[in-house]
Design an enzyme around this catalytic site. Structure first.
Site, PDB file in Angstrom:
ATOM      1  N   GLU A 107       8.559  38.730 -59.378  1.00 57.46           N
ATOM      2  CA  GLU A 107       9.045  38.605 -58.005  1.00 57.46           C
ATOM      3  C   GLU A 107       8.383  39.696 -57.160  1.00 57.46           C
ATOM      4  OE1 GLU A 107      10.395  37.285 -55.537  1.00 57.46           O
ATOM      5  OE2 GLU A 107      12.569  37.536 -55.417  1.00 57.46           O
ATOM      6  N   ASP A 108       8.114  39.396 -55.892  1.00 58.45           N
ATOM      7  CA  ASP A 108       7.484  40.414 -55.047  1.00 58.45           C
ATOM      8  C   ASP A 108       8.467  41.531 -54.702  1.00 58.45           C
ATOM      9  OD1 ASP A 108       9.019  38.748 -53.393  1.00 58.45           O
ATOM     10  OD2 ASP A 108       7.476  38.508 -51.857  1.00 58.45           O
ATOM     11  N   ASP A 111      15.685  42.141 -52.488  1.00 58.85           N
ATOM     12  CA  ASP A 111      16.386  42.668 -51.317  1.00 58.85           C
ATOM     13  C   ASP A 111      17.897  42.585 -51.578  1.00 58.85           C
ATOM     14  OD1 ASP A 111      17.377  43.292 -48.831  1.00 58.85           O
ATOM     15  OD2 ASP A 111      16.030  41.997 -47.715  1.00 58.85           O
ATOM     16  N   LYS A 139      14.569  46.989 -53.256  1.00 58.91           N
ATOM     17  CA  LYS A 139      15.365  47.676 -52.227  1.00 58.91           C
ATOM     18  C   LYS A 139      16.709  48.034 -52.860  1.00 58.91           C
ATOM     19  CE  LYS A 139      13.257  45.403 -48.228  1.00 58.91           C
ATOM     20  NZ  LYS A 139      13.461  44.446 -47.109  1.00 58.91           N
ATOM     21  N   PHE A 160      11.193  46.305 -43.394  1.00 60.75           N
ATOM     22  CA  PHE A 160      10.550  45.019 -43.692  1.00 60.75           C
ATOM     23  C   PHE A 160       9.103  45.268 -44.049  1.00 60.75           C
ATOM     24  CE2 PHE A 160       8.968  40.745 -43.427  1.00 60.75           C
ATOM     25  CZ  PHE A 160       9.991  40.052 -44.042  1.00 60.75           C
ATOM     26  N   ASP A 167       4.909  38.611 -47.018  1.00 59.44           N
ATOM     27  CA  ASP A 167       4.571  38.075 -45.699  1.00 59.44           C
ATOM     28  C   ASP A 167       5.642  38.373 -44.672  1.00 59.44           C
ATOM     29  OD1 ASP A 167       6.528  36.210 -46.861  1.00 59.44           O
ATOM     30  OD2 ASP A 167       6.144  35.023 -45.058  1.00 59.44           O
ATOM     31  N   ARG A 173      -0.062  38.426 -45.950  1.00 61.30           N
ATOM     32  CA  ARG A 173      -0.035  38.407 -47.421  1.00 61.30           C
ATOM     33  C   ARG A 173      -1.299  39.000 -48.018  1.00 61.30           C
ATOM     34  NH1 ARG A 173       4.299  35.249 -49.238  1.00 61.30           N
ATOM     35  NH2 ARG A 173       4.809  33.438 -47.966  1.00 61.30           N
TER      36      ARG A 173
HETATM   37  P1  IMP Z   1      16.792  38.534 -51.569  1.00 59.58           P
HETATM   38  O1  IMP Z   1      17.206  37.170 -52.004  1.00 59.58           O
HETATM   39  O2  IMP Z   1      17.611  39.039 -50.417  1.00 59.58           O
HETATM   40  O3  IMP Z   1      16.745  39.529 -52.708  1.00 59.58           O
HETATM   41  O4  IMP Z   1      15.337  38.404 -50.948  1.00 59.58           O
HETATM   42  C1  IMP Z   1      14.220  38.281 -51.751  1.00 59.58           C
HETATM   43  C2  IMP Z   1      13.099  37.514 -51.067  1.00 59.58           C
HETATM   44  O5  IMP Z   1      13.089  37.765 -49.657  1.00 59.58           O
HETATM   45  C3  IMP Z   1      11.755  37.976 -51.580  1.00 59.58           C
HETATM   46  O6  IMP Z   1      11.307  37.118 -52.578  1.00 59.58           O
HETATM   47  C4  IMP Z   1      10.877  37.949 -50.371  1.00 59.58           C
HETATM   48  O7  IMP Z   1      10.233  36.701 -50.273  1.00 59.58           O
HETATM   49  C5  IMP Z   1      11.816  38.115 -49.209  1.00 59.58           C
HETATM   50  N1  IMP Z   1      11.853  39.509 -48.716  1.00 59.58           N
HETATM   51  C6  IMP Z   1      12.859  40.396 -48.850  1.00 59.58           C
HETATM   52  N2  IMP Z   1      12.565  41.569 -48.280  1.00 59.58           N
HETATM   53  C7  IMP Z   1      11.309  41.425 -47.787  1.00 59.58           C
HETATM   54  C8  IMP Z   1      10.417  42.308 -47.091  1.00 59.58           C
HETATM   55  O8  IMP Z   1      10.697  43.501 -46.799  1.00 59.58           O
HETATM   56  N3  IMP Z   1       9.202  41.792 -46.753  1.00 59.58           N
HETATM   57  C9  IMP Z   1       8.826  40.517 -47.045  1.00 59.58           C
HETATM   58  N4  IMP Z   1       9.626  39.669 -47.700  1.00 59.58           N
HETATM   59  C10 IMP Z   1      10.863  40.105 -48.066  1.00 59.58           C
HETATM   60 MG    MG Z   2       8.758  35.659 -48.548  1.00 62.77          MG
END
Ligand code: IMP
Ligand code: MG
Length: 182
Positions: A107-108, A111, A139, A160, A167, A173
């Site tokens: 996973e990138d 959050d 995070k 962010f 992206d 990206r």
């Molecule tokens: P989560 O479900 O809130 O953990 O969000 C995870 C997904 O949100 C990641 O796979 C990213 O695609 C996107 N994301 C969360 N934070 C960022 C950020 O700071 N920059 C870009 N994409 C983010």
């Molecule tokens: Mg994304």
């Protein structure tokens, strides 16, 4: 900001570069070594979550010194916004058999952790031998600790971030570094 960066972004400024290309490459080498050591035997499937993991995964698998297979999953994410909607849908399901394999989900960035929690539940139903997550960025202040999150590149600040696969509305990206957006 550096003129080369301005060329890459079409003149859209970044606040600051948080992780440069060399720093990322060094950490990816360490993660590859960690993953190599963690799986002494058994079938290993590296499962990339598109699109954000595509550059990270490409670099990471070349640092894992054991046999492995690669597949991808596509889940819907934030759309054009910068705030998690809490909705996760699988748009592409891996064709590879998951049962009995060690799976490293790549996973990138984590959050809220909502995306991962839902994907982990879906993937556990396929009876893998083990399931661990390798995230480039975490995070940590945005979610409770997650046991599946076994390999982490960097702790990320509450900002962010874009670049190296990440992206904002599909832009940035391709940046070879990770920066925080203005
Ligand atoms: P989560 O479900 O809130 O953990 O969000 C995870 C997904 O949100 C990641 O796979 C990213 O695609 C996107 N994301 C969360 N934070 C960022 C950020 O700071 N920059 C870009 N994409 C983010
Ligand atoms: Mg994304």
């Amino acid at each position: 900001m550096h003129s080369e960066t301005m060329r890459r972004t079409g003149g859209r400024a970044m606040k600051s570069v948080l992780f440069d290309a060399d720093t990322i490459a060094g950490r990816v080498r360490e993660l590859g070594a960690d993953i190599t050591a963690a799986y002494p035997e058994g079938d290993l499937l590296v499962l990339g979550l598109l699109k954000g993991s595509f550059i990270f995964l490409g670099d990471l698998v070349r640092q894992i010194e054991r046999p492995l297979q690669i597949d991808f999953i596509v889940a819907s994410s934030y759309g054009r916004g910068t705030i998690s909607s809490g909705q996760v849908r699988l748009l592409y399901d891996p064709e590879t058999e998951l049962a009995g394999k060690h799976i490293v989900l790549v996973e990138d960035i984590v959050d809220s952790g909502n995306t991962l929690r839902k994907l982990i539940a879906l993937l556990e139903e396929r009876r893998p031998r083990s399931l661990a997550v390798c995230a480039l960025l975490n995070k940590v202040e945005h979610h409770e600790p997650m046991t599946a999150l076994r390999f982490v590149g960097f702790e990320a600040p509450s900002a962010f971030l874009v670049g190296y696969g990440l992206d904002h509305a599909e832009d940035f990206r391709h940046l070879p570094f990770i920066a925080d957006l203005m």
